[in-house]
Write a protein that holds these residues in place. Structure first.
Motif, PDB file in Angstrom:
ATOM      1  N   THR A 133       0.873  -0.958  -0.044  1.00 59.73           N
ATOM      2  CA  THR A 133       0.081   0.012  -0.204  1.00 59.73           C
ATOM      3  C   THR A 133       1.015   1.283   0.181  1.00 59.73           C
ATOM      4  OG1 THR A 133      -1.732  -1.233   1.094  1.00 59.73           O
ATOM      5  CG2 THR A 133      -1.828   1.242   1.220  1.00 59.73           C
ATOM      6  N   ASP A 134       0.776   2.216  -0.909  1.00 57.87           N
ATOM      7  CA  ASP A 134       1.594   3.280  -1.132  1.00 57.87           C
ATOM      8  C   ASP A 134       2.918   3.041  -1.780  1.00 57.87           C
ATOM      9  OD1 ASP A 134      -0.759   4.693  -0.412  1.00 57.87           O
ATOM     10  OD2 ASP A 134       0.146   5.352   1.620  1.00 57.87           O
ATOM     11  N   THR A 135       3.531   1.875  -1.392  1.00 61.54           N
ATOM     12  CA  THR A 135       4.720   1.527  -1.523  1.00 61.54           C
ATOM     13  C   THR A 135       4.862  -0.122  -1.791  1.00 61.54           C
ATOM     14  OG1 THR A 135       7.277   1.631  -1.300  1.00 61.54           O
ATOM     15  CG2 THR A 135       5.741   1.049   0.834  1.00 61.54           C
ATOM     16  N   ARG A 192       0.860   8.860  -9.045  1.00 56.61           N
ATOM     17  CA  ARG A 192       0.287   7.411  -8.497  1.00 56.61           C
ATOM     18  C   ARG A 192       0.533   6.299  -9.745  1.00 56.61           C
ATOM     19  NH1 ARG A 192       0.190  10.279  -5.006  1.00 56.61           N
ATOM     20  NH2 ARG A 192      -1.445  10.776  -3.526  1.00 56.61           N
ATOM     21  N   THR A 199      -2.124   0.510  -5.704  1.00 57.68           N
ATOM     22  CA  THR A 199      -1.677   1.849  -5.856  1.00 57.68           C
ATOM     23  C   THR A 199      -0.543   2.296  -5.208  1.00 57.68           C
ATOM     24  OG1 THR A 199      -3.927   2.385  -6.567  1.00 57.68           O
ATOM     25  CG2 THR A 199      -2.349   4.157  -6.156  1.00 57.68           C
ATOM     26  N   TRP A 200       0.437   2.616  -5.722  1.00 60.85           N
ATOM     27  CA  TRP A 200       1.891   3.137  -5.196  1.00 60.85           C
ATOM     28  C   TRP A 200       2.023   4.790  -5.500  1.00 60.85           C
ATOM     29  CZ3 TRP A 200       2.985  -1.285  -8.689  1.00 60.85           C
ATOM     30  CH2 TRP A 200       2.629  -2.446  -7.750  1.00 60.85           C
ATOM     31  N   LYS A 201       2.594   5.505  -4.683  1.00 63.86           N
ATOM     32  CA  LYS A 201       2.659   6.863  -4.659  1.00 63.86           C
ATOM     33  C   LYS A 201       4.292   7.403  -4.917  1.00 63.86           C
ATOM     34  CE  LYS A 201      -0.779   7.852  -1.104  1.00 63.86           C
ATOM     35  NZ  LYS A 201      -1.206   8.549   0.191  1.00 63.86           N
ATOM     36  N   GLU A 267      10.101   1.901  -6.252  1.00 66.03           N
ATOM     37  CA  GLU A 267       9.402   2.635  -5.244  1.00 66.03           C
ATOM     38  C   GLU A 267      10.407   3.259  -4.419  1.00 66.03           C
ATOM     39  OE1 GLU A 267       6.290   2.786  -5.675  1.00 66.03           O
ATOM     40  OE2 GLU A 267       6.512   1.590  -7.066  1.00 66.03           O
ATOM     41  N   PRO A 292       2.455   3.479   5.754  1.00 63.86           N
ATOM     42  CA  PRO A 292       1.287   3.111   6.209  1.00 63.86           C
ATOM     43  C   PRO A 292       1.389   2.291   7.446  1.00 63.86           C
ATOM     44  CG  PRO A 292       1.624   2.681   3.704  1.00 63.86           C
ATOM     45  CD  PRO A 292       2.900   3.322   4.288  1.00 63.86           C
TER      46      PRO A 292
END
Length: 294
Positions: A133-135, A192, A199-201, A267, A292
């Motif tokens: 999540t996020d990464t 994104r 989904t990764w930021k 990432e 996260p």
């Protein structure tokens, strides 16, 4: 990142076998997990002088790549850590929104020297942190310290940079699984990156020279000028599909979607050091920690 770890991922490695590793790789214990394969192409700038980036400190997992890492404030007597991808976790892909902390693990890692030769087998005591999540990261805590690894095998851990990487930076993706180095530059950053349910930021997009193949998932992305880890290699768009598994898409702040077939990604890792305090202990409540939380 690849969902069917046996079928699609193994097929990917076969498809990418035309680019032979610099050093012959051992037969995989399991189908290698897919990673980024090739990346964007924009901007050119003179790269700084390349340091002697090598495979020293990288590790081979059963299905992925990784590296022994430390943070700017880590002590030699701290338990060593290994960084790989969240999708390389031996118990399966973390679900969207899932964060795993302190999970028991006795996973083994083949520690490599600068020539890509195995010098030791390291073992995990636990999964310190894992998420997609996020990464897309998994961090294992080992049963030994940095000092012991360096004294016994002459290998030092790679330091994780604690500042945001810069576009145009010359980088090396160092795959312990394939015992191979890929040299290119950071093409830019993705607001994104969406792949299937994940989904990764603020992801890193490579220039096309880093045509990585299956099994390089979890490889450290090393700044050639500093020798520090700035990201962890994780995915690429294989077939030109839109936002599906094996085919991530870029989404900008306005929601516009861009598909770049053959482009590969990583990432960022600069957020990680703030979440590990004295003794390399994970503290998700620490000041500046934005990873996260469970």
């Amino acid at each position: 990142m690849r969902k069917p770890l046996v079928a699609a991922l193994f097929a990917l490695v076969i498809a990418g076998a035309g680019a032979a590793p610099a050093v012959a790789a051992p037969a995989p214990e399991a189908a290698p997990a897919r990673t980024a394969a090739s990346a964007g192409a924009s901007g050119t700038r003179a790269a700084p002088a390349v340091q002697a980036v090598s495979l020293a400190g990288t590790v081979a997992l059963s299905n992925c790549s990784g590296s022994v890492i430390r943070f700017p404030n880590s002590a030699d007597t701290d338990p060593a850590l290994v960084l790989s991808n969240g999708h390389c976790l031996e118990t399966g892909f973390p679900e969207p929104g899932e964060v795993i902390v302190g999970q028991a693990s006795n996973r083994s890692f083949s520690l490599l020297n600068s020539r890509g030769s195995r010098v030791a087998t390291l073992r995990a005591s636990k999964v310190a942190y894992s998420t997609m999540t996020d990464t897309d990261i998994t961090i294992y805590q080992l049963t030994t310290t940095y000092a012991t690894i360096r004294s016994a095998y002459g290998i030092s851990a790679l330091t994780v940079q604690n500042t945001h990487p810069t576009a145009g930076t010359a980088i090396t993706v160092a795959s312990g699984y394939w015992k191979r180095l890929y040299n290119c530059s950071i093409d830019g950053f993705v607001y994104r990156l969406k792949e299937g349910d994940w989904t990764w930021k603020d992801s890193v997009r490579y220039t096309s020279a880093c045509n990585t193949i299956g099994g390089t998932s979890g490889s450290p992305v090393i700044d050639q000028a500093t020798g520090k880890v700035v990201a962890v290699n994780n995915t690429g768009n294989e077939d030109g599909e839109r936002c599906t598994v094996n085919n991530p898409c870029e989404v900008d702040a306005s929601g516009n979607v861009t598909v770049r077939q053959g482009i590969n990604y990583a990432e960022e890792t600069y957020q990680i050091p703030a979440c590990f305090t004295t003794g390399n202990k994970l503290n998700l409540a620490a000041s500046g920690c934005v990873l996260p939380k469970p």
